[in-house]
Design an enzyme around this catalytic site. Sequence first.
Site, PDB file in Angstrom:
ATOM      1  N   ASP A 102       0.866  -1.170   0.000  1.00 21.97           N
ATOM      2  CA  ASP A 102       0.000   0.000   0.000  1.00 21.97           C
ATOM      3  C   ASP A 102       0.907   1.227   0.000  1.00 21.97           C
ATOM      4  O   ASP A 102       1.833   1.317   0.800  1.00 21.97           O
ATOM      5  CB  ASP A 102      -0.868  -0.008   1.273  1.00 21.97           C
ATOM      6  CG  ASP A 102      -2.252   0.535   1.031  1.00 21.97           C
ATOM      7  OD1 ASP A 102      -2.355   1.627   0.446  1.00 21.97           O
ATOM      8  OD2 ASP A 102      -3.233  -0.118   1.436  1.00 21.97           O
ATOM      9  N   ASP A 199      -3.058   4.651  -2.401  1.00 21.06           N
ATOM     10  CA  ASP A 199      -4.093   5.263  -1.585  1.00 21.06           C
ATOM     11  C   ASP A 199      -4.512   6.633  -2.130  1.00 21.06           C
ATOM     12  O   ASP A 199      -3.648   7.453  -2.462  1.00 21.06           O
ATOM     13  CB  ASP A 199      -3.505   5.423  -0.174  1.00 21.06           C
ATOM     14  CG  ASP A 199      -4.532   5.792   0.857  1.00 21.06           C
ATOM     15  OD1 ASP A 199      -5.429   4.985   1.100  1.00 21.06           O
ATOM     16  OD2 ASP A 199      -4.430   6.905   1.427  1.00 21.06           O
ATOM     17  N   GLU A 240      -6.375   4.003  -6.099  1.00 19.32           N
ATOM     18  CA  GLU A 240      -7.694   4.287  -5.546  1.00 19.32           C
ATOM     19  C   GLU A 240      -8.075   5.661  -6.066  1.00 19.32           C
ATOM     20  O   GLU A 240      -7.520   6.663  -5.634  1.00 19.32           O
ATOM     21  CB  GLU A 240      -7.640   4.268  -4.011  1.00 19.32           C
ATOM     22  CG  GLU A 240      -9.003   4.421  -3.368  1.00 19.32           C
ATOM     23  CD  GLU A 240      -8.931   4.763  -1.884  1.00 19.32           C
ATOM     24  OE1 GLU A 240      -9.916   4.544  -1.184  1.00 19.32           O
ATOM     25  OE2 GLU A 240      -7.902   5.274  -1.414  1.00 19.32           O
ATOM     26  N   HIS A 311     -11.318  -2.606   3.475  1.00 17.68           N
ATOM     27  CA  HIS A 311     -11.241  -2.171   4.872  1.00 17.68           C
ATOM     28  C   HIS A 311     -11.971  -0.863   5.133  1.00 17.68           C
ATOM     29  O   HIS A 311     -11.935  -0.355   6.242  1.00 17.68           O
ATOM     30  CB  HIS A 311      -9.773  -2.020   5.267  1.00 17.68           C
ATOM     31  CG  HIS A 311      -9.103  -0.935   4.461  1.00 17.68           C
ATOM     32  ND1 HIS A 311      -8.935  -1.039   3.094  1.00 17.68           N
ATOM     33  CD2 HIS A 311      -8.626   0.275   4.815  1.00 17.68           C
ATOM     34  CE1 HIS A 311      -8.358   0.071   2.648  1.00 17.68           C
ATOM     35  NE2 HIS A 311      -8.157   0.883   3.675  1.00 17.68           N
ATOM     36  N   ASP A 312     -12.602  -0.298   4.124  1.00 13.06           N
ATOM     37  CA  ASP A 312     -13.244   1.011   4.282  1.00 13.06           C
ATOM     38  C   ASP A 312     -14.759   0.981   4.261  1.00 13.06           C
ATOM     39  O   ASP A 312     -15.397   2.020   4.369  1.00 13.06           O
ATOM     40  CB  ASP A 312     -12.793   1.953   3.143  1.00 13.06           C
ATOM     41  CG  ASP A 312     -11.375   2.448   3.343  1.00 13.06           C
ATOM     42  OD1 ASP A 312     -10.923   2.507   4.493  1.00 13.06           O
ATOM     43  OD2 ASP A 312     -10.726   2.773   2.334  1.00 13.06           O
TER      44      ASP A 312
HETATM   45  C1  GLC Z   1      -7.957   5.538   1.764  1.00 13.15           C
HETATM   46  C2  GLC Z   1      -7.815   4.351   2.676  1.00 13.15           C
HETATM   47  C3  GLC Z   1      -8.462   4.676   3.989  1.00 13.15           C
HETATM   48  C4  GLC Z   1      -7.749   5.854   4.587  1.00 13.15           C
HETATM   49  C5  GLC Z   1      -7.711   7.041   3.636  1.00 13.15           C
HETATM   50  C6  GLC Z   1      -6.695   8.045   4.065  1.00 13.15           C
HETATM   51  O1  GLC Z   1      -9.261   5.794   1.409  1.00 13.15           O
HETATM   52  O2  GLC Z   1      -8.329   3.208   2.066  1.00 13.15           O
HETATM   53  O3  GLC Z   1      -8.462   3.593   4.870  1.00 13.15           O
HETATM   54  O4  GLC Z   1      -8.374   6.249   5.777  1.00 13.15           O
HETATM   55  O5  GLC Z   1      -7.357   6.659   2.333  1.00 13.15           O
HETATM   56  O6  GLC Z   1      -5.397   7.549   3.915  1.00 13.15           O
END
Ligand code: GLC
Length: 534
Positions: A102, A199, A240, A311-312
């Site tokens: 990540d 991320d 992402e 995980h979100d």
């Molecule tokens: C992404 C991650 C999340 C995190 C955010 C800030 O969306 O998946 O878990 O809180 O970024 O880094």
Amino acid sequence: MKLLSQRERFLDYIFYQIYPRSFYDSNGDGIGDLQGIIQKLDHLQDLGVNAVWLSPCYKSPNFDNGYDISNYRDIMDDFGTFADWLVLKKELNRRGMKLIMDFVANHTSTEHFWFQEARKSRDNPYHDYYIWAEKPLNSWQSTFGGSAWEYNEPTNEYYLHSFAIEQADLNWENPKVRKEMQEIIDFWVKLGVDGFRCDVLDHISKDFDNNKRYDGPHLHEYIRELFGRDGVNRLFIVGECQAGEESICALCGQERKELTTIFQFDHVRQHSDDKFLPFAFDLNLLRDTLVKWQYFTAKNDLLYTLFTDNHDQPFLLSLIQPPENLRYECATMLAGLVYLLKGIPFIYQGQEFGSENSYFDDIEDFNDIETLNYYRANQDKLAQKSLMERVNFGSRDNPRRPMAWTAHKADNFGFSTGKPWLAMPTNAEKINLIRDKNAEKSVFRFYQKLLSFRKESDAIRNGEFCDLTGNDGAFIYTRKQMGETVLVVCNFEKAQTLSLPIQGGKLVLCNYATREKDAYNPTFAPFEIAVYRK
Ligand code: GLC
Ligand code: CA
């Protein structure tokens, strides 16, 4: 034999996402760790995945569970040592499994050395690594609540944090920042990682003039500069990114040397602006969105990611709320529906035995910063009961609760001999890996069959997608390649008669025993899936 291009080879990857803190605790301190992952690799192999996305395991004060990195080149003490990481890498390789790390590019922890320096004075050499203003430049809100601008006394300025106060946004317009990020990527590439999950990557370029907090004018330039380089552009890079049609082409176009693919959330985000507000998930909408993106990615020759959980967000299975006696059927139908489409599967830990959300009455049983901020912000506005209902519904802690490996409550369902960092799922007695494996109807065994079928079928790997759904309440599609046709029939919550567009294939996968005896029965039971191959 046809030689596969690098891109085509990516279609063979089947990812499993590990959230290390909650996967398996090897030393009894209540926190999952790298040794724990190493000890459970047989489980992943048994399941049939061949690649791992590891959520952040770097040094971090854990305000956002590792997404606030204080050192990109070292391992979080809670998770072990660098030596452990090397063993993990070696053990994955030994099993022929890929590893992607990540990569958090938009922000660092405020405890990172750069920020510690940057905040000291305006002429500190690191000051310009972050985004400062005399007064908040706009009314942007942090994703986790409150203003996105935080005052810093020593410089009498505000810094931008799109997420927690402890996650300061990096200033990507500064070439030194971009150079640092390249070096971090190179550090991990030299260690042999197979790629990165990036991320909130679309946030690295902002457009203050047009009040846009992501997808700014330099996004593509920055990404190409980072990932287009020789030796890096052969890796698997998934961003992402909240990308619409145009920008997904721009990000993932084959010749552009930007990303391999992106995570696109259209199909799972059906909630209103307030993700904590309970709503009824619509499977027809899920289907329509998936169909749209299947055609779009095919037309534009793009790689697509296949996932329902991470995980979100709360487990999708829980949003659908199947009756208890249809939990297995719903979990397996969903898996078949999504993972037989064209793209690269990502399975989130726990999905393989039908994990579901929990219910806790006490906010003490929650940890996620977003959840706790939401609770605080609404404490005086909502009655306790309805507030807790919302918290339980939308909390990111749902998928983050430790894995329930066994049925033994006394040792925290096999997760840890110590007190788990976050309460185990409330339903762990009923939903755990061992129990599922021993059950007549096992979600795990269905996943095994599904994944092994995926691997042996060219049509599933690379074949053309065609939607043949005739009515709502179902999803019927084919995947075709050369002489092979696979027909996937998914029925939603209500039993109904479906007219099958193709007859005569061999039944290769189903989730009702009755189907095995009567493969072409046109009546489909609730959450039934049947897959035929011709
Ligand atoms: C992404 C991650 C999340 C995190 C955010 C800030 O969306 O998946 O878990 O809180 O970024 O880094
Ligand atoms: Ca541990």
